[in-house]
Design a protein around this motif. Structure first.
Motif, PDB file in Angstrom:
ATOM      1  N   ASP A  90      12.412 -44.154  -3.084  1.00  6.10           N
ATOM      2  CA  ASP A  90      13.451 -44.821  -2.297  1.00  6.10           C
ATOM      3  C   ASP A  90      14.202 -45.844  -3.130  1.00  6.10           C
ATOM      4  O   ASP A  90      15.404 -46.045  -2.953  1.00  6.10           O
ATOM      5  CB  ASP A  90      12.835 -45.502  -1.073  1.00  6.10           C
ATOM      6  N   GLN A  91      13.468 -46.514  -4.020  1.00  7.89           N
ATOM      7  CA  GLN A  91      14.114 -47.556  -4.806  1.00  7.89           C
ATOM      8  C   GLN A  91      15.040 -46.983  -5.873  1.00  7.89           C
ATOM      9  O   GLN A  91      16.029 -47.593  -6.254  1.00  7.89           O
ATOM     10  CB  GLN A  91      13.056 -48.435  -5.467  1.00  7.89           C
ATOM     11  N   LEU A  92      14.674 -45.802  -6.383  1.00 12.40           N
ATOM     12  CA  LEU A  92      15.467 -45.224  -7.481  1.00 12.40           C
ATOM     13  C   LEU A  92      16.669 -44.430  -6.977  1.00 12.40           C
ATOM     14  O   LEU A  92      17.698 -44.358  -7.653  1.00 12.40           O
ATOM     15  CB  LEU A  92      14.594 -44.306  -8.340  1.00 12.40           C
ATOM     16  N   GLN A  93      16.523 -43.855  -5.796  1.00  7.50           N
ATOM     17  CA  GLN A  93      17.567 -42.964  -5.306  1.00  7.50           C
ATOM     18  C   GLN A  93      18.910 -43.697  -5.205  1.00  7.50           C
ATOM     19  O   GLN A  93      18.970 -44.812  -4.685  1.00  7.50           O
ATOM     20  CB  GLN A  93      17.185 -42.411  -3.935  1.00  7.50           C
ATOM     21  N   GLY A  94      19.968 -43.041  -5.735  1.00 11.93           N
ATOM     22  CA  GLY A  94      21.304 -43.623  -5.636  1.00 11.93           C
ATOM     23  C   GLY A  94      21.610 -44.702  -6.669  1.00 11.93           C
ATOM     24  O   GLY A  94      22.705 -45.245  -6.692  1.00 11.93           O
TER      25      GLY A  94
END
Lengths: 291, 488
Positions: A134-138
């Motif tokens: 979640d932290q890395l996405q985007g």
């Protein structure tokens, strides 16, 4: 008209060049440009001097601008020896039958890639890459060179494997910084949120005090894989005399000048074989950068 | 819709660019772009001329490659210009000039390696195509009268040498000298792919953030170009051309087997090479088209159209800098310096610098292309306004600009802009090597993965796209009856 004369003169000049250059019997080697050029030139001039002393032939290092240029020069027999990464070594040995991996750094048996993040992103280190989804996405993400093992192949493999998506789709922007030092600088400066680099470059820059640890930190470490190695062409014995390959191998394995080793940085060199890099070849095929 | 065709065409292109902006990736991604820009400008203000022992050699090599490449290109171009009426020759010339010097260099690097021939041919081949076109245009335009008064029975060659050449000589000389300046720029950027010219050190200094070193190199390059009228003298030219081959450096020897291998193996599409035959070719080609060629073409077109309009706007804003109709001599001289710097810096180097400062997106590319090309067109238009005589009671200031000057130069402005359309596209494609997702990005990726078959297909597509734009540009210029002289 003077033009035909000029034409002829120029042609003859070219032939002179080709002839003059072909007569020199010098061992030429190169290395993938994975770090700042100044550092590489300094390091490999030292190696050239050392080899020249050990082998009693002229040894010359030529710097190149890309990983592919190093592979091409090796394939075209313009260089006979090269310090390759895992992937570039596999590519080169596939293209030059008879060529061999002869030595690797002690650290290269179990190499790692560090994923690093700018601290402004708030991403915290984790033991598993999947925990960071979640932290890395985007986020924005930079590899090193397109042809790098630790800067592209392995991180791309783990991104695909863990998140089941192409890096282009998972991150909002994907770039290729060119080399590991630049990846470090770009993430440190916040140009990219996240990057992946060779762990040795990180450790050395950290030890030298060149990293602002308030701005950038390691967030994940990959499992071990084999990486850098010295690869030599199969036809060097014919060219430089019997046993030449063996002598080069021994010279590299016996390299114990601490300053020179520190510049790599490696604690020493140990024997290597083509088969050691089989995992790299498979990974490269899997993500489609090797046919 | 406005009735004037020039206005209509301008508005259509403006609209296309605005729509393109919606799809384009325009962003500043660095967290502190102004600090970096400040560091860079500080570096230029504090140049370090003693950073690399090789700097002077690199400068010498830059000049040598330019001279040899341009000389070979002009001779070959001249010969082809003589046969330019033949369609195959015209197509051949259009094709070789549609491929950028850097692409040629990347191709030759694969089999000649770091031999001087790589750099020389990378310049000579595309330049030959351009020379052939321009020389043939000059020869076409020559006054046929002098040929008619020759005595009957004069041979073709004599007629050509004595009646045609003298009339064209001055124009050909001017154009060749002008190409030499372009040659210096091309030569400098070849260093970015590893040849021993200025770009080699420039790239190294920039990527390490050594802005004072890079600043010194840029300053030396500007001085080299600005002083060309002083050191490029007609009498010295033979000395330079004959001497230059000796200063190209030795490089590494050519292994001729590599040449054969490149043409008989490397560039043969992988399925054919592996004996899968035509059945394997279709999936290979469609994969290449869908995943690489299509996105590459799209981004190249979008970026080209935005850069073209940005160039146009910048040219119109820039020409008053050097126009007699505004300001005093001090401001005009300053204006000249600004435009000289803008147009002497190769787009590739400008884009490289801006990418380092602002991070990767289309923005640095648009700005670089607009600055370089806008500098060139602004300079040409500005010079043209100096020949315009206005009435003593003509409007001043902004009214003079918008009601007196712009309408008078607008047609030639459009002519220059459409002439440069194709040039902008060729550069756009090549900027992909720097990491913008145009065709050059995919060509570079294919080369980095040692897949020359893919690289060649993509280069071929780039060339065809370029020929298409060139044809369209010429069609529009003809439709609008715009006349122009060539620029590089």
């Amino acid at each position: 008209m003077a033009t035909p004369v000029i034409w002829k003169l120029m042609l003859s000049c070219f032939f002179c060049f080709t002839a003059a250059a072909a007569s020199a019997e010098t061992l030429v080697f190169t290395a993938i440009p994975d770090e700042d050029e100044t550092k590489l030139v300094e390091r490999f001039r030292g190696v050239a001097d050392y080899l020249s002393e050990q082998l009693n032939v002229d040894v010359r290092y030529i710097p190149v601008k890309s990983y592919a240029a190093a592979v091409s020069a090796f394939r075209n027999n313009q260089v006979q020896l090269a310090w390759f990464g895992g992937l570039s070594g596999v590519q080169a040995r596939r293209l030059v039958p008879g060529s061999e991996a002869i030595a690797q750094g002690v650290e290269d048996e179990a190499f790692e890639t560090y994923f690093i993040a700018n601290t402004n992103t708030g991403i915290e280190p984790a033991a598993e890459l999947s925990a960071l989804k979640d932290q890395l996405q985007g986020k924005t993400f930079t590899f090193g060179s397109k042809g790098s093992t630790s800067g592209r192949l392995m991180p791309e493999f783990y991104v695909r494997d863990t998140f089941n998506a192409k890096p282009d789709d998972f991150f909002s922007r994907v770039g290729f910084s060119g080399n590991h030092t630049r990846t470090l600088r770009l993430v440190e400066a916040g140009t990219y949120d996240v990057g992946a680099l060779n762990f040795q470059v990180w450790e050395k820059e950290l030890a030298d005090g060149n990293i602002n640890t308030d701005a950038v930190q390691v967030i994940w470490k990959t499992p071990h894989y084999p990486d850098y190695q010295w690869t030599i062409r199969g036809d060097v014995d014919e060219r430089f005399g019997d046993g030449f390959k063996q002598r080069v191998t021994e010279a590299l394995l016996n390299l114990d000048n601490p300053e020179l080793l520190e510049s790599f940085p490696r604690s020493g060199f140990i024997p290597a074989a083509n088969a050691d890099y089989e995992p790299i070849r498979k990974t490269a095929q899997e993500i489609g950068i090797l046919d | 819709m406005p009735s004037s065709p020039t206005v209509r065409v301008s508005l259509i292109f403006l609209a296309i660019a605005l729509v393109g902006l919606l799809f384009a990736d325009i962003a500043v991604t660095t967290s502190n772009p102004w600090r970096d820009l400040g560091n860079f400008l500080f570096g230029i203000a504090t140049p370090n001329f003693f950073s690399t022992e090789g700097l002077m050699t690199a400068l010498l090599r830059t000049v040598a490659f330019a001279f040899v490449g341009v000389a070979l290109g002009s001779v070959a171009g001249f010969l082809m210009a003589l046969a330019y009426r033949s369609l195959p020759v015209r197509i051949f010339c259009a094709f070789i000039r549609a491929i950028h010097e850097l692409f040629w260099a990347l191709i030759f690097l694969q089999f000649f390696g770091f031999h001087p021939l790589t750099g020389v041919l990378a310049i000579a081949i595309p330049y030959a195509g351009i020379f052939a076109k321009v020389y043939s245009e000059i020869l076409e335009e020559a006054d046929p009268e002098s040929g008619r008064v020759l005595p009957p029975g004069t041979g073709n060659i004599s007629a050509f040498l004595y009646a045609r050449i003298p009339d064209c000589w001055a124009k050909m000389r001017t154009y060749t000298a002008y190409r030499l300046e372009c040659g210096l720029r091309s030569s400098a950027i070849l260093g970015f792919v590893g040849l021993p010219t200025l770009g080699f050190y420039l790239e190294a200094s920039f990527s390490q953030g050594l802005y004072s070193d890079a600043g010194a190199m840029l300053i030396l390059f500007y001085v080299l170009i600005a002083t060309m009228p002083l050191w490029v003298r007609p009498k010295l030219l033979p000395v330079y051309v004959l001497g230059a081959p000796f200063f190209l450096g030795e490089g590494l020897p050519i292994v001729w087997g590599n040449v054969q291998r490149f043409f008989t193996e490397d560039i043969v599409p992988a399925p054919l090479r592996n004996g899968e035959g035509l059945t394997g070719l279709t999936p290979w080609l469609s994969d290449l088209m869908i995943n690489e060629a299509m996105p590459g073409i799209w981004n190249t077109l979008v970026l080209t159209q935005i850069a073209l309009v940005a160039t146009g706007i910048l040219s119109l804003l820039a020409f008053p800098l050097i126009s007699n109709h505004f300001g005093g001599p001090i401001r005009r001289n300053a204006g000249h310096v600004v435009l000289v710097i803008a147009r002497s810096t190769p787009e590739y180097i400008l884009a490289y610098i801006l990418l380092q400062l602002w991070g990767p997106s289309m923005l640095p590319a648009v700005v670089a292309l607009a600055l370089h090309n806008g500098g060139i067109i602004g300079h040409l238009i500005g010079r043209q306004t100096n020949a315009i005589k206005l009435r003593a009671d003509a409007a001043e200031g902004f009214n003079r600009y918008s009601w007196e000057l712009v309408p008078r130069v607008y047609r030639s402005f459009l002519a220059f802009l459409f002439y440069r359309w194709e040039i902008i596209m060729r550069e756009t494609a090549i900027l992909g090597i720097l990491g913008i997702y145009t065709l050059g990005f995919y060509v570079d990726s294919a080369i980095q993965n040692i897949r020359f078959d893919r690289a060649m297909v993509l280069i071929l597509i780039t060339a065809l796209l370029n020929i298409g734009i060139d044809t369209l540009g010429r069609y529009i210029r003809r439709k609008l009856a715009l006349q122009t002289m060539p620029t590089c």
